[in-house]
Design a protein around this motif. Structure first.
Motif, short mmCIF file in Angstrom:
data_model
loop_
_atom_site.label_atom_id
_atom_site.label_comp_id
_atom_site.label_asym_id
_atom_site.label_seq_id
_atom_site.Cartn_x
_atom_site.Cartn_y
_atom_site.Cartn_z
N UNK B 91 0.73 -1.28 -0.02
CA UNK B 91 -0.04 -0.02 0.17
C UNK B 91 0.79 1.33 -0.07
N UNK B 92 2.04 1.19 0.79
CA UNK B 92 2.90 2.44 0.82
C UNK B 92 3.71 2.53 -0.48
N UNK B 95 2.37 -0.47 -4.71
CA UNK B 95 1.25 -0.06 -5.51
C UNK B 95 1.40 0.92 -6.65
N UNK B 96 2.23 1.66 -6.18
CA UNK B 96 2.50 2.88 -7.37
C UNK B 96 3.41 2.42 -8.40
N UNK B 97 4.08 1.11 -8.21
CA UNK B 97 4.70 0.54 -9.38
C UNK B 97 3.86 -0.28 -10.26
N UNK B 98 2.55 -0.38 -9.79
CA UNK B 98 1.72 -1.26 -10.45
C UNK B 98 1.75 -2.65 -9.88
N UNK B 99 2.23 -2.88 -8.78
CA UNK B 99 2.59 -4.39 -8.40
C UNK B 99 1.25 -4.97 -8.06
N UNK B 100 1.22 -6.41 -8.28
CA UNK B 100 0.07 -7.07 -7.51
C UNK B 100 -0.02 -7.03 -6.12
N UNK B 179 -10.82 0.34 -4.12
CA UNK B 179 -10.01 0.52 -5.48
C UNK B 179 -8.74 0.10 -5.43
N UNK B 180 -8.09 -0.15 -4.54
CA UNK B 180 -6.71 -0.88 -4.59
C UNK B 180 -6.42 -2.14 -4.72
N UNK B 181 -5.67 -2.68 -5.46
CA UNK B 181 -5.29 -4.30 -5.79
C UNK B 181 -6.22 -4.56 -6.81
#
Lengths: 548, 218
Positions: B91-92, B95-100, B179-181
C-alpha cells in the motif's frame, strides 16, 4: 279469619301504593343541591341579614362563627407583607422591598395598601392593623362579584356616598358595595377574588408579572391549559393549596426543583409545583420521546418548554419603565402619551408625567437563567454599582450546583432613582395628594426622595441620579397546551433560546468545539491521505509501467 | 493450491455487513446534525432516528457476536504478523509501481493481515467505545442525580463523538481501499454474491466438493 286477613292485606297494599307517589315526592323536594358543596348556606344566617356600614363590621360577623380565621390570616404573608428568607436571612416582603415598578410601599400606603387583605393599614412602620376585625374576609370569599376595594383607601370598599371619580383596584369606576349581599354570598376563593389584586399588580392589568392578567378570568385553552374552561378549568387555589390560610407558592423562596412529585396517596403536599400534580417523570415513559423528555426534567423546569411566551391572550405586560423621564410637564400640567396599541386595539400609556416612559410587550419570549429557587433582593441598605446594570433582585443558581434548573423569567428593565453619594437605591414618596412632597403632585424628585427616606429612617445625601435596573419575575402561569410546547430546536440550535447560557454541555448548541476540531482534523487528514494516495497512483500508472 | 470461487461470505454475514453500513450512515448523518454541524433534520426527529438506528445496531451486534462465536468465524480476525509487512509495503510503495496485491486469500483467512488487524481494532476498540458511551448517554435518566452528572455527560458525549469521527475515518479509508489491488466492483462483488477467489488446499477443495458443493463455483 283467613279471608279477613287477606282483605286487610290487600287494603294495606292499596294504601301503600297510593301513598308511594307522595313518599317519592317528599324525598325529592329538598330544592336544588348547592353547587359549592358547602354544608352552610350563608344567605340563611340571621347575623348576615343586616345593613353593614363598613368592612370590619362584616368581619366581626364572620368571626362570630369562624373564631380562628383572623388569627390565621394575620399570620400569613397576605397580611404581614413581611418575610424573613430562611436561607439568606434577608428581611423581605412588600412592606420592605424596592421593586422596578412603583418602587416601594412605604410612604405611599393608602394607595399601595388598597390591595392589602385588610382594612386601614395607613402607616407601614406601625405594621398592619392589630384588631381582628381589620381582616378583609370578603376580598377573598365574596362570590357575588359586587365586592371591590377602592384604589386609595387602605383596603376599604367603596361605600355610599362614593366620591366622584373613585376607582377600584382594578381601575374600574367604583360603585357602592352592598356588604350584606356580599357577606351572604361567601364561598371558596375563585379566580375573580385572587385576580383583582394579583392580575393588577404594578398599577394595571398584567403590568407586573407578565403571566398573570385579566385574560385568566376566562382564557382560551391556547393561553392557559389549566385555567381555561375548555381545559382543566382550575382556579388559583387548586394549585396554590392552603393550610390555615397560608398559601403554597412563593416568589422569594421558590421550589425550583420538586424531587418529591405527587407524594404518596393521600399525603398532603403544600407546594404549588407542576410536579405536585404531574409527578417527577411527567412524560409517558413507555415511548422513546417521553423518556428523552423526562431526561430533561433534572435540568430544565417544566415552565421553560411549556410556557413558550408570556403575556399571551391579548393583554400586554410592561417590559420597560424609565423613571428618569418622569416629571415633564406641558403648560405646567402633567400629561400622558398612549403610543402602544395592544392587540385588542386598546391604547396603553407610553409616557406619564407621574411615572416616566414605558414599553410594553405581548407574546414575550422569556429570559432564561439557572435558578435554584433563591432570590436575593437589593434592599435599600445594600450598596450598588451604578456603573453597571443593578439587579433589583438576583436569582441564584448555576449550571453545576446540582440543584438548579433552567427557568423562564420576565426580565423587567427599569431606570430607577439612587443616591449618588451613598450608592443605594432610594425609596420614593410618589402618592399622597395632600402632601407637599409627593412626586405625583409636586414633580420634585429631591423632595419626594427625601420625604420617603426620612419616613423609612434611612440616610439620604441629597444627591440622586438614575441607574439601569433589571428585575426578574419567574414565569410559571399561562401554561400552553402540550402541542404548543417548544420544539427541541428552539434551544438545541446554534442561535437558540439558550445561546447565552454558557458553561454546560448541550447538543446542537455549540458545534465546532475542541472535540469537533480534533475529529474533523482526523477525518480531513484521512481524506487528504486517501486523495494523495489516489493521485500518486494515477500519476505513477501513467508514467510508469503498466500491469494487468 | 488451487484458486477457486468459494462462498466465504454467508447470507448472515452479508446481511450484517450491509445493514450495519446503512445504520452507520444514518447514525453519522443524524449525529452530525445533533452535534449542530448541519440542520437538515429537525432536532427531535434526528434524536429519534439516531436512537432507533442505534438500538437496531446494538441488536444487530448482539446477533453478530453470537454468529462469530458459534460459527468460529472469529478466527478470521486473530492478528498475525505473517505477510503483514508485505501488505503494508504494497500500500505504501509497491502499489505505485503497479505491483499485484501480495496477499492470497485462504479458506480460513479471507482478509489480508492488515485488514484483519483493522477490523479487529474496529470491533474491539471503536465499536465498544461508541456502544458503551452511547448506552451511557441513552440511560442518562438513571444516573442524572449522580454528583457531576452534567460533567460526566459532557465527557461521555465527547468520547462518543470522537469515536464517531474515527468510525467515519474508517469508512472513508475502507471505501477507498476497495479501489486498490483489484477494481472497486471486483472488491464489492463478494460482499453481494458471497463468492470470493480463495486459495484452497487440496483437502479443503475435496471437503467442499464432497460436503458443501454449493459453496464452490465451477
Amino acid at each position: 279469619m283467613r279471608t279477613r286477613r287477606l282483605r286487610l292485606g290487600i287494603a294495606g297494599m292499596i294504601l301503600l301504593l297510593g301513598a308511594m307517589p307522595v313518599l317519592a315526592q317528599t324525598q325529592s323536594t329538598p330544592a336544588t343541591v348547592p353547587k359549592s358543596g358547602s354544608t352552610a348556606d350563608h344567605s340563611t344566617f340571621e347575623i348576615l341579614k343586616k345593613p353593614f356600614a363598613s368592612g370590619p363590621e362584616v368581619t366581626e360577623a364572620c368571626l362570630s362563627c369562624h373564631t380562628e380565621a383572623s388569627k390565621q390570616v394575620m399570620g400569613s404573608i397576605h397580611w404581614t407583607w413581611d418575610y424573613t428568607h430562611p436561607a439568606t436571612g434577608q428581611k423581605l416582603g412588600k412592606s420592605r422591598v424596592i421593586n422596578a415598578f412603583c418602587g416601594n410601599v412605604a410612604s405611599n400606603e393608602v394607595r399601595c395598601t388598597s390591595c392589602h387583605a385588610g382594612y386601614g393599614w395607613e402607616n407601614l412602620s406601625e405594621g398592619p392593623p392589630k384588631q381582628q376585625s381589620a381582616v378583609d374576609c370578603l376580598v377573598c370569599h365574596d362570590m357575588s362579584g359586587i365586592y371591590s376595594k377602592l384604589d386609595n383607601a387602605a383596603g376599604n370598599p367603596p361605600m355610599t356616598p362614593v366620591p366622584a371619580g373613585s376607582m377600584t383596584i382594578t381601575g374600574a369606576p367604583a360603585k357602592a358595595v352592598d356588604l350584606a349581599m356580599a357577606a351572604q354570598s361567601v364561598g371558596l376563593p375563585r379566580r375573580e377574588n385572587c385576580g383583582q389584586c394579583h392580575f393588577y399588580g404594578g398599577g394595571g392589568d398584567n403590568v407586573k408579572h407578565g403571566d398573570l392578567s385579566s385574560v385568566l378570568y376566562d382564557p382560551d385553552k391556547s393561553v392557559d391549559v389549566h385555567m381555561s374552561k375548555d381545559g382543566a378549568n382550575l382556579v388559583c387555589s387548586d394549585c396554590h393549596v392552603t393550610n390555615s390560610h397560608a398559601w403554597a407558592g412563593s416568589r422569594y423562596n421558590v421550589t425550583a426543583h420538586d424531587m418529591i412529585g405527587t407524594g404518596k396517596p393521600g399525603e398532603r403536599r403544600d407546594v404549588a409545583t407542576c410536579e405536585s400534580c404531574h409527578g417527577t417523570e411527567p412524560h409517558p415513559a413507555a415511548s422513546l420521546t417521553g423518556m428523552k423528555l423526562n431526561d430533561h426534567a433534572d435540568r430544565v423546569a417544566c415552565q421553560t418548554c411549556h410556557i413558550p411566551e408570556f403575556a399571551r391572550g391579548g393583554v400586554a405586560t410592561k417590559t420597560v419603565w424609565d423613571w428618569s423621564t418622569a416629571g415633564k410637564l406641558k403648560d405646567g400640567k402633567p400629561y400622558a402619551e398612549d403610543e402602544f396599541i395592544q392587540s385588542d386595539g386598546k391604547r396603553l400609556h407610553t409616557y406619564l408625567s407621574t411615572k416616566g416612559d414605558f414599553e410594553w410587550g405581548e407574546n414575550v419570549v422569556p429570559h432564561y437563567a439557572w435558578f435554584d429557587g433563591q432570590v436575593e433582593y437589593t434592599t435599600g441598605d445594600q450598596k450598588i454599582d451604578p456603573s453597571a446594570i443593578v439587579e433589583v433582585n438576583k436569582i441564584s443558581g448555576t449550571a453545576d450546583d446540582g440543584k438548579s434548573r433552567i427557568w423562564p423569567f420576565k426580565r423587567m428593565e427599569g431606570r430607577q432613582a439612587y443616591d449618588k453619594q451613598l450608592n443605594t437605591l432610594v425609596y420614593n414618596h410618589a402618592y399622597g395628594p395632600d402632601t407637599g412632597t409627593a412626586f405625583w403632585t409636586n414633580f420634585d424628585w429631591n423632595k419626594s426622595i427625601k420625604a420617603a427616606m426620612d419616613y423609612v429612617g434611612q440616610p439620604y445625601s441629597g444627591e440622586f441620579d438614575f441607574v439601569d435596573t433589571y428585575m426578574y419575575w419567574p414565569i410559571t402561569h399561562m401554561v400552553a397546551p402540550k402541542e404548543d410546547a417548544l420544539d427541541c430546536q428552539a434551544c438545541h440550535a446554534k442561535d437558540g433560546r439558550l445561546a447565552n447560557l454558557a458553561g454546560f454541555y448541550m447538543p446542537g448548541r455549540d458545534p465546532g468545539g475542541l472535540v469537533d476540531m480534533i475529529g474533523l482534523a482526523i477525518l480531513l487528514a484521512a481524506i487528504a491521505g486517501v486523495a494523495g494516495h489516489a493521485v500518486l497512483r494515477l500519476a505513477t500508472r501513467r508514467g510508469g509501467q503498466r500491469h494487468d | 493450491m488451487t484458486e477457486r470461487l468459494v462462498k466465504v461470505y454467508p447470507k448472515f454475514e452479508r446481511f450484517w455487513h450491509w445493514s450495519q453500513a446503512a445504520l452507520i450512515f444514518v447514525l453519522l448523518f443524524t449525529g452530525l446534525g445533533l452535534r449542530g454541524l448541519h440542520g437538515l433534520l429537525p432536532f427531535g426527529s434526528a434524536v429519534m432516528l439516531h436512537t432507533i438506528a442505534a438500538l437496531a445496531l446494538v441488536l444487530l451486534w448482539i446477533f453478530a457476536i453470537f454468529w462469530h462465536l458459534t460459527t468460529g468465524t472469529w478466527r478470521h480476525y486473530v492478528p498475525t504478523t505473517q505477510d503483514l509487512f508485505k501488505v503494508a509495503r504494497f500500500y505504501a510503495y509497491d502499489i505505485f509501481k503497479g505491483a499485484h496485491h501480495p496477499y492470497r486469500k485462504a479458506f480460513w483467512r479471507k482478509h489480508n493481515p492488515m485488514q484483519a488487524l483493522t477490523y479487529l481494532a474496529l470491533k474491539l476498540v471503536l465499536f465498544p467505545a461508541i456502544w458503551l458511551t452511547g448506552i451511557a448517554y441513552l440511560t442518562y435518566n438513571f444516573w442524572e442525580l449522580q454528583p457531576n452528572a452534567s460533567l460526566l455527560l459532557e465527557i461521555v458525549a465527547n468520547l462518543h463523538v470522537l469515536a464517531a469521527y474515527l468510525i467515519a475515518t474508517f469508512v472513508i479509508v475502507h471505501v477507498y481501499l476497495l479501489t486498490a489491488g483489484h477494481s472497486f466492483v471486483e472488491h464489492v462483488k463478494p460482499m453481494i454474491t458471497g463468492f470470493d477467489t480463495i486459495d484452497l488446499t487440496p483437502e479443503e477443495e475435496a471437503y467442499l466438493a464432497a460436503d458443501e458443493p454449493g459453496r464452490l463455483k465451477r
